[in-house]
Design a protein around this motif. Structure first.
Motif: not given
Lengths: 111, 111
Positions: B41-52, B61-66, B54-56
């Motif tokens: 049940g634990q929530l693990i933070n993977l990415f903060y990604i409002p745009s662009g 993850a990719t965010t296309v904000a438009t 990132k890789q880990n």
């Protein structure tokens, strides 16, 4: 790496009783939040807290709920008179800016 | 209203396979985060990604904000990747709190 901690991990209570869920946010964070997740459902926002006051609350956060930062480290959620439908996982989160970091949760079971 | 929608709702993979999880959001966002909820049940933070992008490790993850969507890629999946993946967004014009979660994608990786 600093993390948000929550106690207890599991709380069982009788309907009508008061419960206090405790959280220790990450030390340099200024924004604090509570969310809940009813079993099998999505995570829902309850309340946010900044500068010693509530900055936003959802419709779920009614008069039976309250939050407090009693000292420099703890952040608590109090449910005054628990109902069966309050059974859920309660998550505390904190942030310095945009990224919110979640604690491991407290599973509340109301009997 | 403001919505976060995730697809697919369920995904079953064989160990070693790759996958793409999608998150659509209904308005412009200030914050978009991906989480993994493990079997405890634990929530693990993977990415903060409002745009662009990132890789880990095996995750990216990719965010296309438009175009108001975000994708989470899992490569060479392992059984420990199993769990529910949530996308959560804070919308422009919203206050500091109030991450709105999607309903999640439940991933099962079979050995």
């Amino acid at each position: 790496e600093p993390e948000v901690t929550q106690t207890p991990s599991h709380q069982v209570t009788q309907m009508g009783q008061e419960v206090i869920l405790r959280c220790v946010p990450i030390s340099n964070h200024l924004y604090f939040y509570w969310y809940r997740q009813i079993l099998g459902q999505k995570v829902e926002f309850l309340v946010s807290f900044y500068n010693n006051e509530i900055s936003e609350k959802s419709e779920i956060f009614d008069d039976q709920f309250s939050v407090e930062r009693p000292d420099g480290s703890n952040f608590t959620l109090k449910i005054r008179s628990t109902k069966l439908e309050d059974s859920a996982m309660y998550f505390c989160a904190s942030s310095e800016a945009d990224t919110q970091y979640f604690g491991p949760g407290t599973r509340l079971t109301v009997l | 209203g403001i919505q976060v929608e995730q697809s697919p709702p369920d995904l079953i993979l064989q160990e070693g396979a790759n996958s793409t999880l999608r998150c659509n959001f209904s308005d412009s966002v200030n914050n978009l985060q991906w989480f993994h909820q493990n079997p405890w049940g634990q929530l693990i933070n993977l990415f903060y990604i409002p745009s662009g992008t990132k890789q880990n490790g095996r995750l990216s993850a990719t965010t296309v904000a438009t175009e108001r969507y975000s994708l989470l890629y899992i490569s060479s999946s392992q059984t420990t990747d199993s769990g529910v993946y949530f996308c959560a967004a804070r919308f422009r014009g919203g206050s500091q709190g109030n991450l709105i979660f999607g309903k999640g994608t439940k991933l099962s990786v079979k050995p």
